[in-house]
Write a protein that holds these residues in place. Sequence first.
Motif, short mmCIF file in Angstrom:
data_model
loop_
_atom_site.label_atom_id
_atom_site.label_comp_id
_atom_site.label_asym_id
_atom_site.label_seq_id
_atom_site.Cartn_x
_atom_site.Cartn_y
_atom_site.Cartn_z
N LYS A 404 0.92 -1.15 0.01
CA LYS A 404 -0.05 0.01 0.06
C LYS A 404 0.86 1.46 0.10
CE LYS A 404 -3.98 1.73 1.85
NZ LYS A 404 -5.36 1.72 3.01
N GLU A 405 1.85 1.25 0.40
CA GLU A 405 3.15 2.29 0.80
C GLU A 405 3.57 2.70 -0.50
OE1 GLU A 405 7.03 3.50 3.34
OE2 GLU A 405 5.50 2.12 4.17
N ALA A 406 3.72 1.51 -1.28
CA ALA A 406 4.62 1.75 -2.33
C ALA A 406 3.52 2.31 -3.73
CB ALA A 406 5.19 0.38 -2.85
N THR A 407 2.21 1.57 -3.41
CA THR A 407 1.34 2.19 -4.70
C THR A 407 1.04 3.56 -4.70
OG1 THR A 407 -0.50 1.22 -3.48
CG2 THR A 407 0.48 -0.36 -5.04
N GLY A 408 0.91 4.11 -3.31
CA GLY A 408 0.49 5.41 -2.96
C GLY A 408 -0.96 5.60 -3.61
N ILE A 411 -1.89 2.78 -8.17
CA ILE A 411 -2.13 1.68 -9.10
C ILE A 411 -3.07 0.60 -8.54
CG2 ILE A 411 -0.51 -0.37 -9.70
CD1 ILE A 411 2.01 1.45 -8.87
N CYS A 412 -3.73 0.06 -9.16
CA CYS A 412 -4.65 -1.18 -8.92
C CYS A 412 -3.89 -2.51 -8.90
CB CYS A 412 -5.93 -1.02 -9.66
SG CYS A 412 -6.81 0.64 -9.44
N ASN A 434 -6.04 -1.83 -2.72
CA ASN A 434 -5.41 -1.29 -4.02
C ASN A 434 -6.28 -1.29 -5.09
OD1 ASN A 434 -2.40 -0.62 -2.95
ND2 ASN A 434 -2.79 -2.78 -2.44
N CYS A 435 -7.42 -0.82 -4.80
CA CYS A 435 -8.55 -0.57 -5.67
C CYS A 435 -8.70 -1.72 -6.88
CB CYS A 435 -8.40 0.74 -6.40
SG CYS A 435 -6.98 0.91 -7.41
N GLY A 436 -8.56 -2.86 -6.35
CA GLY A 436 -8.65 -3.92 -7.51
C GLY A 436 -9.70 -4.93 -7.10
N LEU A 437 -9.54 -6.26 -7.78
CA LEU A 437 -10.51 -7.26 -7.75
C LEU A 437 -9.67 -8.43 -7.24
CD1 LEU A 437 -12.91 -6.50 -10.69
CD2 LEU A 437 -13.61 -6.18 -8.28
N SER A 438 -10.43 -9.56 -6.57
CA SER A 438 -9.72 -10.68 -6.43
C SER A 438 -10.62 -11.88 -6.82
CB SER A 438 -9.34 -10.84 -4.81
OG SER A 438 -8.61 -11.86 -4.63
N LEU A 482 -16.02 8.29 -4.27
CA LEU A 482 -14.80 8.52 -5.33
C LEU A 482 -14.18 7.02 -5.56
CD1 LEU A 482 -12.56 10.70 -2.72
CD2 LEU A 482 -13.94 11.48 -4.85
N PHE A 483 -13.93 6.97 -6.83
CA PHE A 483 -13.63 5.64 -7.63
C PHE A 483 -12.37 5.88 -8.58
CE2 PHE A 483 -18.05 5.84 -6.66
CZ PHE A 483 -18.34 4.66 -6.03
N PRO A 484 -11.38 4.95 -8.19
CA PRO A 484 -10.20 5.21 -8.96
C PRO A 484 -10.28 4.97 -10.54
CG PRO A 484 -10.04 3.06 -7.70
CD PRO A 484 -11.24 4.03 -7.47
N ASN A 485 -11.23 4.11 -10.90
CA ASN A 485 -11.40 3.78 -12.23
C ASN A 485 -12.53 3.06 -12.72
OD1 ASN A 485 -10.51 1.39 -11.50
ND2 ASN A 485 -8.48 1.90 -11.96
N TYR A 486 -13.21 3.27 -14.04
CA TYR A 486 -14.56 2.61 -14.27
C TYR A 486 -14.02 1.74 -15.56
CZ TYR A 486 -18.69 1.79 -16.64
OH TYR A 486 -19.70 1.08 -17.41
N PHE A 487 -14.49 0.43 -15.37
CA PHE A 487 -14.13 -0.64 -16.54
C PHE A 487 -15.45 -0.71 -17.54
CE2 PHE A 487 -10.60 -1.47 -13.44
CZ PHE A 487 -9.62 -1.36 -14.09
N ASN A 488 -15.20 -0.81 -18.61
CA ASN A 488 -16.30 -0.94 -19.43
C ASN A 488 -17.05 -2.40 -19.13
OD1 ASN A 488 -18.34 -0.57 -21.46
ND2 ASN A 488 -17.31 -2.06 -23.12
N GLY A 489 -18.37 -2.56 -18.89
CA GLY A 489 -19.01 -3.65 -18.42
C GLY A 489 -19.37 -3.87 -17.03
#
Length: 932
Positions: A404-408, A411-412, A434-438, A482-489
């Motif tokens: 988390k410290e490195a991505t700041g 980065i997702c 880190n704003c991703g999915l698993s 607040l959302f870092p990004n939005y992906f199509n679909g």
Amino acid sequence: MDSSHAVSTTVALRVPRQLRLLQRLKAKPLMTEFSVKSTIISRYAFTTVSCRVLNRASEDQDVEFQMQIPAAAFITNFTMLIGDKVYQSEITEKEKKSHDRIKEKRNKTTDNNEETETDTFKASLVIPSKDKAAFLLSYEELLQRRLGKYEHSISVRPQQLVGRLTVEVNVLERSGISALEVLPLHNSRKKGSGIAEGDVGPPPSTVINQNETFAKVIFKPTVVQQAKIAQNGILGDFIIRYDVKREQTIGDIQVLNGYFVHYFAPKDLPPLPKNVVFVLDISASMVGTKLQQTREALVTILNDLRPQDHFNIIGFSNRIKVWKDRLLPVTPDSIRNGKLYIYHLSPTGGTDINGALQMAIKLLNNYVAQNDIEDRSVSLIVFLTDGKPTFGETNTLKIISNTKEATGGQICIFTIGIGNDVDVKLLEKLSLENCGLSRHVHEEEKAGEQLIGFYDEIRTPLLSDIRVDYPPDVVEHATKTLFPNYFNGSEIVIAGKMVDRKFDQFHVEVTASNSKKFVILKKDIPVESQKLGNDVTATPGPARDGREDPNHVERLWSYLTVKELLSSWRQSSSEQEKEQLRQKVQALALNYHFLTPFTAMKLKKPGPRTDGLEDTRGMSAATGPETVVQSLPGADTQPGPALKKPYSPRIKISKTSVDGDPHFVVDFPLSKLTVCFNIDGEPGDILRLVSDHLDSGVTVNGELIGSPAPPNGHKKQRTYFRTITILINRPERSYLEITPNRVILDGGDRLVLPCNQSVVVGSRGLEVSVSANANVTVTIQGTIAFVILIHLYKKPAPFQRNHLGFYIANSKGLSDNCHGLLGQFLNQDAKLIETPAVHSKNLSNQSFPQTEEIPEAILKVKGRQVPVVWKQRKIYNGQEQIDCWFDRNNAAKLIDGVYKNYLASHPFDTESILGLRRSRRAETGSLHEESV
């Protein structure tokens, strides 16, 4: 002798085999019914599972109820019935030690549960010999949009062939349904179960009815059809996929009773450039099929990269192998070389998760730092592993904080865990923070297919740095904006609670980055059209007034809020903050009956069965899911069977009635006026409804029961009629006692009629007709008829009780002296003497315009002047609502006398102050002159 011995030997051999077979047949309790009903309203799904079991053995038997539910769902209710005992659950604060019999397994890697993204709910009980049991489980979830579709999956695994098996899904989408499909049953991968690979289309026996905004899907396989799919009754997942039509700019915003939901899913935007580093585990455990499949999937993904994208590849074990020292642009040469590199990675050594992630982050940070900041792009890491950290930094908390410290926050990280040895919690947390999915891929699943499917979800970023703003003076509390990004679909969903005041416009503003420009979307949403109850109203079945209808938007808001608080709790490293978040989750979950990590489900001590739970199919819904779809826009033209409770009285019901919490309605047919009033009684009170003992010989009393008020309601408690007694003394004396589950007729003979079976009985001018779990019609001498509606709840909320409604269908045989709360108006008329200026003369046939202040009118009844207001009110006689003049003052000037004059001392009491009205008429008149 030898021959006889031989015969007896063969018999001795054969009989035990038959006995063994019989014992085997008896050994397992028989499941007689397995039914699932889901109602999805605006992507929010309410699901109730009902299961009935019979113990045919001559001894008591253990039975386990097991249901796989989606991992994202919250359980809201569980009820067990054993014989005539009802075990109702309640959601309570979680204690450290719990000895309950209900276990909710939230473990995604156990042997019992081999499905991705499901959890198993289990409950066990002992069924006495030759007795029956039933289980009712309810859960709720918000459907996620993936790859342009919502998916609703129902586990159909009754573990044996079932006589009555039904899955019913109702989908209601105000903005319109597009592309609805029912998939073939999804394999459970357990032995003895399976569907041929080539299966396409819905499972056999599936019926789909659909119009623009409403769809009803029913899956009802016979025992033979079930056996063809799986002899052991493990059929698999019944899956529905659909999407909705959507307004393309600001998204779909729904406002209902002080809550809103905003669905944002733009398309037709140019994709943003991606900076992506693929991080691939090449430790020794990846050898063989796993690595082979992963390589093939990565080759497919590299082919899909766009010319504006940049990429790099890392293979890691206890050593970190980086393909290039920087990210490369996508060219035919770089893609070809990248594929060759992947094929040359050979598995060996341990697993340095921390080192691999740090290297990937460094590559991305360097690339972004060296390039023009105006070149808006999305930085991603796709990280794949099959193990736990065994080399370098192995402390999971340290790995998470280092990452988390490195991505700041720039980065997702998208993680994929393969197999049973993976640290699922670590990967989930890395993505979550880190704003991703698993995703978790099981051993038997094809890792390559899963990886490609996962990548498809993130292959097209359309927006980054999205921020959604609502006016702070209108919105009191909103979920994440607040959302870092939005992906199509995919879809961004925000729900909120609004300030408690009226407003016409709801201003929404979305700002985001798209490629090289900044996007700003603004819109004023008119709220007027979505005022209280106009958007979604609940069933007319259970007794509720509009304010207390289940609000799917409020449920959605509470669901999302709890999810976000839990997510913050998982991410927090401060004990004080964690405790505050835990308390917030607990308070919300208790209020909305969600089973969460911080709440527990306990079974209350068993109560006797007091209702028609014997046949849940005939019940009304409790908190909305069952019949909430009835009065929505577009639902009136729905195909297929009507969703209303079966109701077919042989005679027409008038509006003159009392139902619900008690809402009185009086019809004045001569002046074509309808008047409504409420009377707040006390539990245990017995109210005189009709009192004509001295003339026609008929008296009707109703006994009240109480329940706590709904949350945020205006009342301290609610009351309902539990028992209606009808006393008849001509030509011979008869007594009728009606409750929601039985009718006792005590005349010449005593008869007890269950309410869950249709029957007609009659003698000496009295006829009683029971329509199963719907109504009881009582006809006296052919000139008096009462209809008693039965309101049963499948899943009662705490403020609901099974209860009765009372309707006067025919009053010709009642005398002019008839009295009681309803009876006093039967031979009267009413007229309006002062009306609001905006009203036309034909008052009875108009609905009143919605204005801020409802104007009052004056009604003249029995010589008294009563202030009333125009109101639309639900009644439950099969009509949805009526227009009426409403007396807001608890009928103070409308009825003769005062409330206590209408109290009977016991259910069979025929005397009261007002019952002896011939000698007391002057007194009651003067009583009222004073109050006027």
